[in-house]
Design a protein around this motif. Structure first.
Motif, PDB file in Angstrom:
ATOM      1  N   MET A  17       0.830  -1.205   0.000  1.00 25.95           N
ATOM      2  CA  MET A  17       0.000   0.000   0.000  1.00 25.95           C
ATOM      3  C   MET A  17       0.871   1.265   0.000  1.00 25.95           C
ATOM      4  O   MET A  17       0.665   2.179  -0.802  1.00 25.95           O
ATOM      5  CB  MET A  17      -0.920   0.016   1.221  1.00 25.95           C
ATOM      6  CG  MET A  17      -1.647   1.338   1.327  1.00 25.95           C
ATOM      7  SD  MET A  17      -2.902   1.441   2.566  1.00 25.95           S
ATOM      8  CE  MET A  17      -2.003   1.332   4.059  1.00 25.95           C
ATOM      9  N   VAL A  18       1.876   1.297   0.884  1.00 20.86           N
ATOM     10  CA  VAL A  18       2.724   2.479   1.004  1.00 20.86           C
ATOM     11  C   VAL A  18       3.673   2.588  -0.199  1.00 20.86           C
ATOM     12  O   VAL A  18       3.796   3.645  -0.823  1.00 20.86           O
ATOM     13  CB  VAL A  18       3.521   2.425   2.333  1.00 20.86           C
ATOM     14  CG1 VAL A  18       4.592   3.489   2.372  1.00 20.86           C
ATOM     15  CG2 VAL A  18       2.566   2.569   3.512  1.00 20.86           C
ATOM     16  N   TYR A 139       6.850  -6.276  16.575  1.00 22.37           N
ATOM     17  CA  TYR A 139       6.914  -5.378  15.414  1.00 22.37           C
ATOM     18  C   TYR A 139       7.557  -4.047  15.810  1.00 22.37           C
ATOM     19  O   TYR A 139       8.437  -3.523  15.114  1.00 22.37           O
ATOM     20  CB  TYR A 139       5.484  -5.156  14.905  1.00 22.37           C
ATOM     21  CG  TYR A 139       5.367  -4.268  13.703  1.00 22.37           C
ATOM     22  CD1 TYR A 139       5.720  -4.731  12.442  1.00 22.37           C
ATOM     23  CD2 TYR A 139       4.888  -2.957  13.821  1.00 22.37           C
ATOM     24  CE1 TYR A 139       5.598  -3.914  11.338  1.00 22.37           C
ATOM     25  CE2 TYR A 139       4.765  -2.137  12.721  1.00 22.37           C
ATOM     26  CZ  TYR A 139       5.118  -2.617  11.478  1.00 22.37           C
ATOM     27  OH  TYR A 139       5.001  -1.813  10.380  1.00 22.37           O
ATOM     28  N   LYS A 143      10.988  -2.180  14.499  1.00 17.39           N
ATOM     29  CA  LYS A 143      10.977  -0.845  13.885  1.00 17.39           C
ATOM     30  C   LYS A 143      11.879   0.128  14.654  1.00 17.39           C
ATOM     31  O   LYS A 143      12.530   0.983  14.055  1.00 17.39           O
ATOM     32  CB  LYS A 143       9.541  -0.305  13.811  1.00 17.39           C
ATOM     33  CG  LYS A 143       8.703  -1.027  12.764  1.00 17.39           C
ATOM     34  CD  LYS A 143       9.228  -0.708  11.384  1.00 17.39           C
ATOM     35  CE  LYS A 143       8.510  -1.411  10.271  1.00 17.39           C
ATOM     36  NZ  LYS A 143       9.163  -1.215   8.970  1.00 17.39           N
TER      37      LYS A 143
HETATM   38  N1  LIG Z   1      -0.339   0.355   6.682  1.00 14.84           N
HETATM   39  C1  LIG Z   1      -0.240   1.258   7.647  1.00 14.84           C
HETATM   40  O1  LIG Z   1      -1.225   1.700   8.243  1.00 14.84           O
HETATM   41  C2  LIG Z   1       1.093   1.799   8.035  1.00 14.84           C
HETATM   42  C3  LIG Z   1       1.116   2.758   9.028  1.00 14.84           C
HETATM   43  C4  LIG Z   1       2.330   3.285   9.409  1.00 14.84           C
HETATM   44  C5  LIG Z   1       3.469   2.822   8.821  1.00 14.84           C
HETATM   45  N2  LIG Z   1       3.427   1.878   7.865  1.00 14.84           N
HETATM   46  C6  LIG Z   1       4.705   1.399   7.343  1.00 14.84           C
HETATM   47  O2  LIG Z   1       4.772   1.385   5.941  1.00 14.84           O
HETATM   48  C7  LIG Z   1       5.558   0.298   5.507  1.00 14.84           C
HETATM   49  C8  LIG Z   1       4.795  -0.482   4.444  1.00 14.84           C
HETATM   50  O3  LIG Z   1       3.519  -0.864   4.927  1.00 14.84           O
HETATM   51  P1  LIG Z   1       2.308  -1.275   3.957  1.00 14.84           P
HETATM   52  O4  LIG Z   1       1.079  -0.969   4.709  1.00 14.84           O
HETATM   53  O5  LIG Z   1       2.521  -0.740   2.611  1.00 14.84           O
HETATM   54  O6  LIG Z   1       2.453  -2.860   3.938  1.00 14.84           O
HETATM   55  P2  LIG Z   1       2.106  -3.871   2.752  1.00 14.84           P
HETATM   56  O7  LIG Z   1       0.992  -3.362   1.925  1.00 14.84           O
HETATM   57  O8  LIG Z   1       1.972  -5.218   3.391  1.00 14.84           O
HETATM   58  O9  LIG Z   1       3.425  -3.838   1.876  1.00 14.84           O
HETATM   59  C9  LIG Z   1       4.616  -4.355   2.350  1.00 14.84           C
HETATM   60  C10 LIG Z   1       5.452  -4.763   1.162  1.00 14.84           C
HETATM   61  O10 LIG Z   1       6.630  -5.386   1.646  1.00 14.84           O
HETATM   62  C11 LIG Z   1       6.876  -6.531   0.866  1.00 14.84           C
HETATM   63  N3  LIG Z   1       7.613  -7.517   1.643  1.00 14.84           N
HETATM   64  C12 LIG Z   1       7.271  -8.065   2.829  1.00 14.84           C
HETATM   65  N4  LIG Z   1       8.201  -8.960   3.207  1.00 14.84           N
HETATM   66  C13 LIG Z   1       9.161  -8.971   2.227  1.00 14.84           C
HETATM   67  C14 LIG Z   1      10.358  -9.679   2.042  1.00 14.84           C
HETATM   68  N5  LIG Z   1      10.792 -10.582   2.934  1.00 14.84           N
HETATM   69  N6  LIG Z   1      11.068  -9.448   0.934  1.00 14.84           N
HETATM   70  C15 LIG Z   1      10.657  -8.560   0.004  1.00 14.84           C
HETATM   71  N7  LIG Z   1       9.527  -7.847   0.119  1.00 14.84           N
HETATM   72  C16 LIG Z   1       8.783  -8.053   1.231  1.00 14.84           C
HETATM   73  C17 LIG Z   1       5.509  -7.037   0.491  1.00 14.84           C
HETATM   74  O11 LIG Z   1       5.550  -7.861  -0.636  1.00 14.84           O
HETATM   75  P3  LIG Z   1       4.245  -8.741  -1.050  1.00 14.84           P
HETATM   76  O12 LIG Z   1       3.210  -7.760  -1.470  1.00 14.84           O
HETATM   77  O13 LIG Z   1       4.725  -9.536  -2.196  1.00 14.84           O
HETATM   78  O14 LIG Z   1       3.897  -9.548   0.156  1.00 14.84           O
HETATM   79  C18 LIG Z   1       4.771  -5.749   0.252  1.00 14.84           C
HETATM   80  O15 LIG Z   1       4.909  -5.318  -1.084  1.00 14.84           O
HETATM   81  C19 LIG Z   1       5.883  -0.509   6.756  1.00 14.84           C
HETATM   82  O16 LIG Z   1       7.186  -0.219   7.181  1.00 14.84           O
HETATM   83  C20 LIG Z   1       4.939  -0.021   7.788  1.00 14.84           C
HETATM   84  O17 LIG Z   1       5.484  -0.034   9.080  1.00 14.84           O
HETATM   85  C21 LIG Z   1       2.256   1.340   7.445  1.00 14.84           C
END
Ligand SMILES: NC(=O)c1ccc[n+]([C@@H]2O[C@H](COP(=O)([O-])OP(=O)(O)OC[C@H]3O[C@@H](n4cnc5c(N)ncnc54)[C@H](OP(=O)(O)O)[C@@H]3O)[C@@H](O)[C@H]2O)c1
Length: 320
Positions: A17-18, A139, A143
């Motif tokens: 998503m991010v 988690y 972080k």
């Molecule tokens: N979502 C929120 O509300 C939120 C809030 C604050 C901060 N954040 C931060 O934003 C960042 C991204 O979050 P998000 O919500 O975008 O999560 P997400 O949608 O789950 O995306 C995470 C990405 O990381 C990839 N990934 C996970 N494990 C991996 C690995 N071992 N090797 C390579 N790629 C890997 C995933 O690939 P796949 O798609 O192929 O699984 C996915 O594309 C995180 O650091 C999180 O802490 C998110």
């Protein structure tokens, strides 16, 4: 301000998503030299694979949006995976960046790094001032380690590695799977299904009383570009802080949020609360005065953001 337009930028986690919002924002802002690798092409937990990729590609800027992410249930169930995967991903990316002279890293964490009972709103300097919320402690510890990696690669080697701590995010490409999702996409899915199945009520986890802050993910992506272009490690660490909060600075109770989502979706039944389910931290609101005073502010109000997210969900719900 440095000109980054021609820099080779690696967005780790670009399908998430991010990461996908950051890709959209970079392209919209005229950045063209972008490199990506999907999880299946490169597992970021594997150090030698990550180092090989960096030796070949030599990214100049790295944005760390790859992580193992989930809601309360996923964090509490897959505790070992949440700490192991996240430690490995960030340590491998940060060390490979150092070895290959990457000019800048923006590392993404989240508001769960702050102590459970820290005063509100959460200021950057409250990091490590008390105990964490148990459900997402693995988690959060991972972080916090990521923030400290960036800080100490600056302190020892002078690397321009900085961290952004966004509040709860929502928007296109969110996870709408009820087993692993965060509260806002879960509400959108529940109310949508209740409306289409003509159910008389929807049950929400917990008391509905906790207060939470939300930021539309495209606003976060703009904040990341702002930090990449305008904030350097020496400015941050010399101010005595290790990261910048990114949020709207406004919170809302889960029950008010549920009513807002129900109204946007057009669900007219009752909302009930399952008191046997955990509430999590009572209140989580970021103090965003630092990033605001440096020149970035959120744009998308919650109502508009939920409408945009619901439109995206309707177009893409076949995939979910
Ligand atoms: N979502 C929120 O509300 C939120 C809030 C604050 C901060 N954040 C931060 O934003 C960042 C991204 O979050 P998000 O919500 O975008 O999560 P997400 O949608 O789950 O995306 C995470 C990405 O990381 C990839 N990934 C996970 N494990 C991996 C690995 N071992 N090797 C390579 N790629 C890997 C995933 O690939 P796949 O798609 O192929 O699984 C996915 O594309 C995180 O650091 C999180 O802490 C998110």
């Amino acid at each position: 301000m440095m000109n980054y337009k021609n820099k080779k930028i690696y967005v780790a986690g670009h399908n998430g998503m991010v990461g996908s919002a950051i890709m959209r924002a970079l392209q919209k802002n005229g950045y063209e030299n972008l490199i990506t690798k999907s999880f299946t092409e490169l597992d970021l937990r594997r150090q030698s694979d990550v180092e090989k990729f960096f030796r070949q590609e030599k990214p100049e800027i790295v944005i760390v949006a790859a992580a193992k992410v989930g809601g309360i249930l996923a964090n509490n169930t897959y505790r070992a995976e949440f700490i192991y995967d996240n430690l490995m991903i960030e340590a491998n990316l940060i060390h490979a960046s150092y070895l290959n002279n990457t000019e800048k890293i923006i590392f993404l964490g989240s508001s769960c790094i702050y102590p459970k009972l820290a005063p509100q709103p959460l200021k950057e300097e409250y990091l490590l001032s008390g105990y964490l919320e148990f459900t997402n402690e693995p988690y959060a510890i991972a972080k916090i380690a990521g923030i400290k990696l960036c800080e100490n690669y600056f302190r020892q080697y002078g690397c321009n590695f900085i961290s952004a701590m966004p509040t709860n995010l929502y928007g296109p490409n969110d996870n709408f799977d009820l087993q692993t999702s965060h509260v806002l996409p879960a509400l959108i899915r529940k109310f949508h299904e209740a409306k289409t199945q003509e159910l008389s009520s929807v049950t929400i986890w917990g008391t509905g009383k906790p207060l939470r802050e939300f930021l539309y993910v495209d606003d976060l992506a703009e904040a990341i570009i702002f930090m990449m272009e305008s904030i350097d490690a020496k400015n941050l660490y010399n101010l005595g802080i290790t990261h910048l909060n990114v949020g709207s600075g406004k919170d809302i109770s889960i029950s008010d949020l549920a009513n807002l989502v129900a109204q946007i979706i057009g669900f007219k039944g009752k909302i009930e609360y399952d008191l046997s389910k955990p509430d999590g931290t009572p209140r989580k609101l970021m103090d965003v005065s630092r990033i605001n005073s440096l020149g970035w502010k959120y744009k998308t109000e919650l109502e508009e953001g939920i409408k945009l997210t619901y439109e995206w969900f309707l177009k893409n719900s076949v995939k979910n």
